[in-house]
Design a protein around this motif. Structure first.
Motif, PDB file in Angstrom:
ATOM      1  N   LEU A 120      37.662   4.612  -3.261  1.00  0.00           N
ATOM      2  CA  LEU A 120      37.378   3.219  -3.577  1.00  0.00           C
ATOM      3  C   LEU A 120      37.962   2.325  -2.489  1.00  0.00           C
ATOM      4  O   LEU A 120      39.135   2.465  -2.116  1.00  0.00           O
ATOM      5  N   VAL A 121      37.134   1.397  -1.972  1.00  0.00           N
ATOM      6  CA  VAL A 121      37.596   0.491  -0.915  1.00  0.00           C
ATOM      7  C   VAL A 121      37.156  -0.935  -1.241  1.00  0.00           C
ATOM      8  O   VAL A 121      36.342  -1.168  -2.131  1.00  0.00           O
ATOM      9  N   SER A 122      37.677  -1.889  -0.487  1.00  0.00           N
ATOM     10  CA  SER A 122      37.247  -3.279  -0.622  1.00  0.00           C
ATOM     11  C   SER A 122      35.870  -3.442   0.021  1.00  0.00           C
ATOM     12  O   SER A 122      35.420  -2.588   0.797  1.00  0.00           O
ATOM     13  N   LYS A 123      35.223  -4.546  -0.272  1.00  0.00           N
ATOM     14  CA  LYS A 123      33.931  -4.811   0.351  1.00  0.00           C
ATOM     15  C   LYS A 123      34.078  -4.904   1.865  1.00  0.00           C
ATOM     16  O   LYS A 123      33.245  -4.376   2.611  1.00  0.00           O
ATOM     17  N   GLU A 124      35.130  -5.552   2.320  1.00  0.00           N
ATOM     18  CA  GLU A 124      35.346  -5.698   3.765  1.00  0.00           C
ATOM     19  C   GLU A 124      35.495  -4.333   4.437  1.00  0.00           C
ATOM     20  O   GLU A 124      34.906  -4.077   5.494  1.00  0.00           O
ATOM     21  N   GLU A 125      36.256  -3.430   3.817  1.00  0.00           N
ATOM     22  CA  GLU A 125      36.434  -2.094   4.398  1.00  0.00           C
ATOM     23  C   GLU A 125      35.127  -1.318   4.381  1.00  0.00           C
ATOM     24  O   GLU A 125      34.814  -0.589   5.330  1.00  0.00           O
ATOM     25  N   LEU A 126      34.362  -1.492   3.323  1.00  0.00           N
ATOM     26  CA  LEU A 126      33.056  -0.821   3.252  1.00  0.00           C
ATOM     27  C   LEU A 126      32.163  -1.278   4.400  1.00  0.00           C
ATOM     28  O   LEU A 126      31.508  -0.465   5.066  1.00  0.00           O
ATOM     29  N   LEU A 127      32.146  -2.598   4.657  1.00  0.00           N
ATOM     30  CA  LEU A 127      31.293  -3.157   5.699  1.00  0.00           C
ATOM     31  C   LEU A 127      31.712  -2.687   7.085  1.00  0.00           C
ATOM     32  O   LEU A 127      30.866  -2.434   7.946  1.00  0.00           O
ATOM     33  N   THR A 128      32.999  -2.571   7.315  1.00  0.00           N
ATOM     34  CA  THR A 128      33.489  -2.282   8.664  1.00  0.00           C
ATOM     35  C   THR A 128      33.569  -0.787   8.978  1.00  0.00           C
ATOM     36  O   THR A 128      33.615  -0.414  10.149  1.00  0.00           O
ATOM     37  N   LYS A 129      33.561   0.062   7.945  1.00  0.00           N
ATOM     38  CA  LYS A 129      33.768   1.493   8.191  1.00  0.00           C
ATOM     39  C   LYS A 129      32.538   2.364   7.958  1.00  0.00           C
ATOM     40  O   LYS A 129      32.529   3.532   8.353  1.00  0.00           O
ATOM     41  N   SER A 130      31.501   1.833   7.328  1.00  0.00           N
ATOM     42  CA  SER A 130      30.339   2.655   6.984  1.00  0.00           C
ATOM     43  C   SER A 130      29.438   2.888   8.193  1.00  0.00           C
ATOM     44  O   SER A 130      29.059   1.951   8.903  1.00  0.00           O
ATOM     45  N   ASP A 131      29.070   4.158   8.398  1.00  0.00           N
ATOM     46  CA  ASP A 131      28.016   4.496   9.357  1.00  0.00           C
ATOM     47  C   ASP A 131      26.651   4.353   8.686  1.00  0.00           C
ATOM     48  O   ASP A 131      25.680   3.922   9.312  1.00  0.00           O
ATOM     49  N   ASP A 143      27.852 -10.915   5.972  1.00  0.00           N
ATOM     50  CA  ASP A 143      28.209  -9.511   5.760  1.00  0.00           C
ATOM     51  C   ASP A 143      27.708  -8.636   6.902  1.00  0.00           C
ATOM     52  O   ASP A 143      28.419  -7.737   7.368  1.00  0.00           O
ATOM     53  N   PHE A 144      26.477  -8.891   7.346  1.00  0.00           N
ATOM     54  CA  PHE A 144      25.942  -8.111   8.466  1.00  0.00           C
ATOM     55  C   PHE A 144      26.797  -8.291   9.716  1.00  0.00           C
ATOM     56  O   PHE A 144      27.026  -7.335  10.468  1.00  0.00           O
ATOM     57  N   ASP A 145      27.288  -9.496   9.930  1.00  0.00           N
ATOM     58  CA  ASP A 145      28.108  -9.765  11.112  1.00  0.00           C
ATOM     59  C   ASP A 145      29.399  -8.951  11.107  1.00  0.00           C
ATOM     60  O   ASP A 145      29.959  -8.647  12.167  1.00  0.00           O
ATOM     61  N   MET A 146      29.880  -8.584   9.915  1.00  0.00           N
ATOM     62  CA  MET A 146      31.121  -7.816   9.801  1.00  0.00           C
ATOM     63  C   MET A 146      30.914  -6.318  10.008  1.00  0.00           C
ATOM     64  O   MET A 146      31.872  -5.577  10.245  1.00  0.00           O
ATOM     65  N   MET A 147      29.688  -5.859   9.941  1.00  0.00           N
ATOM     66  CA  MET A 147      29.413  -4.421   9.946  1.00  0.00           C
ATOM     67  C   MET A 147      29.653  -3.778  11.302  1.00  0.00           C
ATOM     68  O   MET A 147      29.643  -4.430  12.350  1.00  0.00           O
ATOM     69  N   LYS A 148      29.855  -2.473  11.242  1.00  0.00           N
ATOM     70  CA  LYS A 148      29.956  -1.665  12.450  1.00  0.00           C
ATOM     71  C   LYS A 148      28.622  -1.728  13.205  1.00  0.00           C
ATOM     72  O   LYS A 148      27.553  -1.616  12.604  1.00  0.00           O
ATOM     73  N   ASP A 149      28.664  -1.891  14.516  1.00  0.00           N
ATOM     74  CA  ASP A 149      27.433  -1.946  15.307  1.00  0.00           C
ATOM     75  C   ASP A 149      26.666  -0.627  15.189  1.00  0.00           C
ATOM     76  O   ASP A 149      27.250   0.457  15.267  1.00  0.00           O
ATOM     77  N   GLY A 150      25.359  -0.750  15.008  1.00  0.00           N
ATOM     78  CA  GLY A 150      24.502   0.430  15.007  1.00  0.00           C
ATOM     79  C   GLY A 150      24.534   1.236  13.725  1.00  0.00           C
ATOM     80  O   GLY A 150      24.227   2.430  13.726  1.00  0.00           O
ATOM     81  N   MET A 151      24.900   0.612  12.613  1.00  0.00           N
ATOM     82  CA  MET A 151      24.938   1.333  11.347  1.00  0.00           C
ATOM     83  C   MET A 151      23.534   1.380  10.722  1.00  0.00           C
ATOM     84  O   MET A 151      22.584   0.780  11.215  1.00  0.00           O
ATOM     85  N   TYR A 152      23.405   2.126   9.628  1.00  0.00           N
ATOM     86  CA  TYR A 152      22.126   2.329   8.954  1.00  0.00           C
ATOM     87  C   TYR A 152      22.249   1.889   7.495  1.00  0.00           C
ATOM     88  O   TYR A 152      23.278   2.123   6.861  1.00  0.00           O
ATOM     89  N   ILE A 153      21.185   1.294   6.954  1.00  0.00           N
ATOM     90  CA  ILE A 153      21.199   0.798   5.581  1.00  0.00           C
ATOM     91  C   ILE A 153      20.025   1.384   4.796  1.00  0.00           C
ATOM     92  O   ILE A 153      18.898   1.459   5.304  1.00  0.00           O
TER      93      ILE A 153
END
Length: 303
Positions: free
Chosen positions: A185-196, A216-226
């Protein structure tokens, strides 16, 4: 004889079984004034995602004084004004146990499709193009999958993804940790920044708006998949398109849309988007299970 309206259709075997139990089943689809009229004449209405049961339709049902039960043949009940329906004395149920694996398999399938360019290679190959070098992909093994929501479907996705060697993190408003071993379980911020990869499994709540916005998109890891097999509206489609165009999101898979059928041409013609027409629960096995679960609900409530 109790009358049942399966306004978005029903599995054939379930229809036969209900008729053998003595119920009358109308599997025709009605809209507008026709539905306003029909809902006054039935004891139960069974819907999927196409029919919306909002306050005005509930008011029409109350006028008839016959409707007792509303069933959403699927997981969510966000296309029903269920609080208002219950206030009017109606019983609202769904079939939460039937389609989890079907939706989970579609989500995993879309992840493979994105990672290995299957969705677009199938198109360009038919155009006579041999884009071998352009379609070098990635492996799911070792990647971090962020799950939004951690109910039945998300947990099914997690189990399948872990079998593929993915690491699982999740964000859920229940804040319950330890639901599944090796899922954090993580925070929303951690989910956004750590998910591939990120896969959504939450309802759309109109008053809250999209779960994923431009911020939210601006916080995401570059090149991730949704991947979105949840509900239309949970992702801001305009923000998703911007993120695809600027490379923040490498590719996206979308099964659900803000408007269905979708008219967002920019989205459905985008070469970084894998598309399906809201088919998460559309397997023969899931529909048969939904039919059986629907029968059990009807027998429990009306009998």
């Amino acid at each position: 004889m109790y009358k049942i309206l399966a306004n978005d259709g029903i599995d054939k075997s379930a229809k036969v079984a209900l008729e053998e139990l003595g119920y009358f089943v109308d599997a025709n689809h009605y809209d507008g004034a026709e539905l306003d009229d029909m809902i006054k004449k039935v004891d139960c209405i069974v819907i999927r995602s196409a029919t919306k049961i909002r306050k005005p339709l509930i008011d029409e049902a109350i006028k008839g004084g016959q409707l007792k039960l509303i069933i959403r043949a699927g997981v969510g009940i966000d296309n029903i004004d269920h609080v208002y329906a219950k206030e009017q004395g109606l019983i609202v149920r769904n079939t939460p146990n039937s389609s989890s694996d079907a939706v989970a398999e579609l989500a995993i399938g879309h992840m493979f499709s994105l990672a290995r360019h299957i969705y677009i290679a199938n198109v360009t190959m038919r155009q006579g193009k041999w884009n071998k070098k352009q379609y070098a992909g990635i492996e799911l093994n070792g990647k971090t999958l962020g799950l939004v929501g951690f109910g039945r479907i998300a947990q099914s996705v997690a189990k399948k993804a872990m079998a593929l060697g993915m690491k699982i993190i999740y964000f859920d408003i229940s804040n319950q940790d330890g639901i599944l071993e090796n899922c954090k379980l993580v925070s929303k911020e951690e989910l956004l920044t750590k998910s591939d990869f990120m896969s959504l499994h939450i309802p759309f709540i109109k008053d809250l708006g999209p779960f994923l916005t431009k911020k939210d998109f601006d916080m995401m890891k570059d090149g991730m998949y949704i991947v979105n097999t949840a509900r239309g509206g949970t992702i801001d489609e305009a923000a998703l398109i911007e993120a695809l165009d600027n490379g923040k999101v490498m590719a996206a898979a979308v099964d659900v849309f803000e408007e269905e059928p979708t008219k967002n041409e920019t989205l459905f013609t985008h070469d970084k988007v894998s598309l399906t027409p809201h088919i998460g629960a559309a397997t023969a096995e899931a529909q048969a299970r939904i039919g059986l679960e629907t029968i059990e609900v009807i027998k429990e409530v009306l009998s």
